[in-house]
Design a protein around this motif. Structure first.
Motif, mmCIF file in Angstrom:
data_model
loop_
_atom_site.group_PDB
_atom_site.id
_atom_site.type_symbol
_atom_site.label_atom_id
_atom_site.label_comp_id
_atom_site.label_asym_id
_atom_site.label_seq_id
_atom_site.Cartn_x
_atom_site.Cartn_y
_atom_site.Cartn_z
ATOM 1 N N ALA A 200 0.561 -1.146 -0.011
ATOM 2 C CA ALA A 200 -0.116 0.274 -0.134
ATOM 3 C C ALA A 200 0.669 1.232 -0.271
ATOM 4 N N GLY A 201 0.103 2.439 -0.361
ATOM 5 C CA GLY A 201 1.354 3.761 -0.890
ATOM 6 C C GLY A 201 0.827 4.936 -0.929
ATOM 7 N N HIS A 202 0.629 5.863 -0.258
ATOM 8 C CA HIS A 202 0.178 7.095 -1.429
ATOM 9 C C HIS A 202 1.344 8.000 -2.066
ATOM 10 N N SER A 203 0.908 8.883 -2.858
ATOM 11 C CA SER A 203 1.229 9.498 -3.841
ATOM 12 C C SER A 203 2.465 8.977 -4.374
ATOM 13 N N TYR A 204 3.944 9.200 -4.096
ATOM 14 C CA TYR A 204 4.994 8.542 -4.621
ATOM 15 C C TYR A 204 4.976 7.149 -4.240
ATOM 16 N N GLY A 205 4.280 6.584 -2.782
ATOM 17 C CA GLY A 205 4.325 5.697 -2.234
ATOM 18 C C GLY A 205 3.194 4.909 -3.202
ATOM 19 N N ALA A 206 2.411 5.414 -3.879
ATOM 20 C CA ALA A 206 1.373 4.146 -4.342
ATOM 21 C C ALA A 206 2.006 4.526 -5.654
ATOM 22 N N ASN A 207 3.048 5.086 -6.153
ATOM 23 C CA ASN A 207 4.117 4.542 -7.504
ATOM 24 C C ASN A 207 4.606 3.189 -6.715
ATOM 25 N N THR A 208 4.729 3.724 -5.810
ATOM 26 C CA THR A 208 6.437 2.205 -5.433
ATOM 27 C C THR A 208 5.225 0.917 -4.988
ATOM 28 N N THR A 209 4.366 1.095 -5.012
ATOM 29 C CA THR A 209 2.918 0.270 -4.771
ATOM 30 C C THR A 209 3.420 -1.067 -6.086
ATOM 31 N N LEU A 210 2.816 -0.070 -7.073
ATOM 32 C CA LEU A 210 2.039 -0.364 -8.220
ATOM 33 C C LEU A 210 3.591 -0.615 -8.748
ATOM 34 N N LEU A 211 5.013 -0.548 -9.296
ATOM 35 C CA LEU A 211 6.202 -0.888 -9.386
ATOM 36 C C LEU A 211 6.076 -2.376 -8.368
ATOM 37 N N ALA A 212 5.857 -2.245 -7.152
ATOM 38 C CA ALA A 212 6.735 -4.039 -6.585
ATOM 39 C C ALA A 212 5.203 -4.516 -7.218
ATOM 40 N N VAL A 213 4.574 -4.215 -7.458
ATOM 41 C CA VAL A 213 2.958 -5.449 -7.960
ATOM 42 C C VAL A 213 3.648 -6.039 -9.029
ATOM 43 N N GLY A 214 3.766 -4.785 -9.689
ATOM 44 C CA GLY A 214 3.886 -5.484 -11.002
ATOM 45 C C GLY A 214 4.174 -4.596 -12.658
ATOM 46 N N ALA A 215 4.234 -3.520 -12.235
ATOM 47 C CA ALA A 215 4.429 -2.913 -13.036
ATOM 48 C C ALA A 215 5.136 -3.275 -14.372
ATOM 49 N N ARG A 216 5.651 -2.791 -15.089
ATOM 50 C CA ARG A 216 6.523 -3.150 -16.083
ATOM 51 C C ARG A 216 7.352 -1.907 -16.818
ATOM 52 N N VAL A 217 8.363 -1.854 -16.013
ATOM 53 C CA VAL A 217 8.801 -1.045 -16.971
ATOM 54 C C VAL A 217 10.725 -1.114 -17.823
ATOM 55 N N GLU A 218 10.146 -0.620 -19.124
ATOM 56 C CA GLU A 218 11.683 -1.389 -19.595
ATOM 57 C C GLU A 218 13.299 0.137 -19.689
ATOM 58 N N ARG A 219 13.738 -0.461 -19.619
ATOM 59 C CA ARG A 219 15.214 0.343 -20.189
ATOM 60 C C ARG A 219 16.327 -0.597 -21.157
ATOM 61 N N ASP A 220 15.765 -0.135 -22.556
ATOM 62 C CA ASP A 220 17.223 -0.312 -23.481
ATOM 63 C C ASP A 220 16.363 -1.645 -23.966
ATOM 64 N N GLY A 221 15.402 -1.735 -23.608
ATOM 65 C CA GLY A 221 14.241 -2.807 -23.880
ATOM 66 C C GLY A 221 14.480 -4.029 -23.685
ATOM 67 N N GLN A 222 14.727 -3.882 -22.193
ATOM 68 C CA GLN A 222 15.174 -4.805 -20.844
ATOM 69 C C GLN A 222 14.029 -4.246 -19.907
ATOM 70 N N PRO A 223 12.879 -5.626 -19.775
ATOM 71 C CA PRO A 223 12.755 -5.033 -18.313
ATOM 72 C C PRO A 223 13.077 -5.007 -16.707
ATOM 73 N N ILE A 224 12.808 -3.901 -16.134
ATOM 74 C CA ILE A 224 13.243 -4.382 -14.623
ATOM 75 C C ILE A 224 12.998 -4.777 -13.614
ATOM 76 N N ALA A 225 13.004 -5.603 -12.918
ATOM 77 C CA ALA A 225 13.143 -6.955 -12.376
ATOM 78 C C ALA A 225 12.539 -6.309 -10.989
ATOM 79 N N LEU A 226 11.093 -5.974 -10.982
ATOM 80 C CA LEU A 226 11.085 -5.062 -9.722
ATOM 81 C C LEU A 226 9.406 -6.152 -8.893
ATOM 82 N N ARG A 227 9.342 -6.995 -9.509
ATOM 83 C CA ARG A 227 7.176 -7.298 -8.507
ATOM 84 C C ARG A 227 7.904 -8.643 -8.202
ATOM 85 N N ASP A 228 7.324 -8.845 -6.833
ATOM 86 C CA ASP A 228 7.801 -8.849 -5.368
ATOM 87 C C ASP A 228 6.329 -9.637 -5.873
#
Length: 339
Positions: free
Chosen positions: A176-204
């Motif tokens: 759970a999180g608020h504002s910046y913490g909401a972004n942290t939450t979304l990244l931790a539950v599976g939001a997919r971000v790529e750099r140089d064509g490769q996904p960054i492994a953030l999902r817990d």
């Protein structure tokens, strides 16, 4: 090396948090107000049956401190393994923040672990006042956005691998999180971000659901749908019609919160939009969003989050369906997946 930010900076009022958003043409952002010396906490429900513990953990490989506050139900201390909510604050916050949620959840049998992200915590308000904007911008860089997700993972490792592990049900953990913490939450539950064509492994994979409060959009990315559509866990999205973010050079209207909800994937999504309110009404601060509305929204948010947790872990969606009947006068919009 990551060459750009996950999202441009966005700031809110003190102890609220930031997020990533971009300035819109024709908008004149307002400078952030100075943080209050001691934010008031409004108690909006009878609370009892829990203890509070602080831990000053250090992630040695990253040379980064990860202070946390744990709200632990008495039932856990008595030997029962309880569900866990891991909460991430907004920019400028601390582990002491959002206590109205941590205390409430613990009083209802859910442990709540409140993280403090040292690269974007209350330290941004300390030092030369003329350098505050620079410190806020540094706190919103991509490196810090990623570090916050690693803080969450490290804190879970510490808790589940330590002396309190037997008190926590590792199969029932929510981010759970608020504002910046909401972004942290979304990244931790599976939001997919790529750099140089490769996904960054953030999902817990230990996280079974997400409570997303006042989530900023992922500006700077090619497709919000592509990022958030990868999420596969149930999510609760909470915002308000006046949930607007303004800082020098950056602006995000309330509609951005709805865009995040629409883009998020997953089997079950719930959306609650309060009528009025503000971005900071979801913090511990008692005067934002209206002195009458503020405690009412806090109480409604407590009840909604509890209904969501019960739907996720107990399969009982009745409380989610009934929630608008109890708080309908406060609600502008509500959507839930049904039974």
């Amino acid at each position: 090396m990551l060459r750009r930010r996950l999202l441009p900076l966005a700031l809110v009022v003190p102890l609220v948090g930031t997020f990533f958003c971009s300035v819109r043409a024709g908008e004149t952002p307002l400078a952030p107000e100075p943080p209050p010396p001691a934010p008031a906490v409004i108690e909006v429900a009878p609370l009892a049956g829990f203890s509070t513990r602080d831990f000053d953990w250090v992630d040695a490989p990253r040379q980064r401190k990860v202070p946390v506050r744990l709200y632990l139900p008495d039932s856990a201390a008595a030997g029962k393994a309880v569900p866990l909510i891991v909460f991430s604050h907004g920019i400028g916050g601390s582990r002491q923040g959002y206590s109205y949620l941590g205390r409430f959840w613990a009083s209802r049998g859910y442990a709540s672990l409140h993280l403090q992200h040292v690269g974007s915590d209350r330290g941004v308000w300390q030092g030369n006042v003329f350098n505050v904007v620079g410190r806020l911008q540094a706190a919103a860089q991509e490196g810090e956005a990623l570090a916050r997700v690693h803080d969450l993972r490290f804190a879970l490792d510490q808790l589940l691998g330590g002396e309190l592990a037997a008190h926590i049900d590792a199969e029932r953990i929510v981010a759970a999180g608020h504002s910046y913490g909401a972004n942290t939450t979304l990244l931790a539950v599976g939001a997919r971000v790529e750099r140089d064509g490769q996904p960054i492994a953030l999902r817990d994979a230990r996280l079974k659901a997400a409570i997303v409060i006042s989530a900023p959009p992922f500006y700077g990315e090619s497709s919000v749908q592509r990022i958030l559509g990868a999420i596969e866990v149930p999510s609760l999205h909470v915002t308000a019609t006046d949930d607007v973010i303004r800082v020098p050079g950056y602006y995000s209207p309330a509609e951005d919160r709805l865009a995040v909800y629409e883009a998020t994937g997953g089997p079950r999504k719930t959306l609650a939009v309060f009528a009025g309110g503000s971005h900071s009404i979801f913090t511990d601060r008692g005067g934002t969003g209206g002195t009458v509305l503020n405690p009412q929204v806090k109480q409604a948010t407590q009840a909604l989050s509890l209904a969501f947790l019960r739907s996720v872990f107990d399969g009982d969606a009745a409380a989610l369906a009934q929630w608008p009947q109890q708080f309908g006068s406060l609600v502008s919009r509500y959507k839930h997946p049904g039974p």
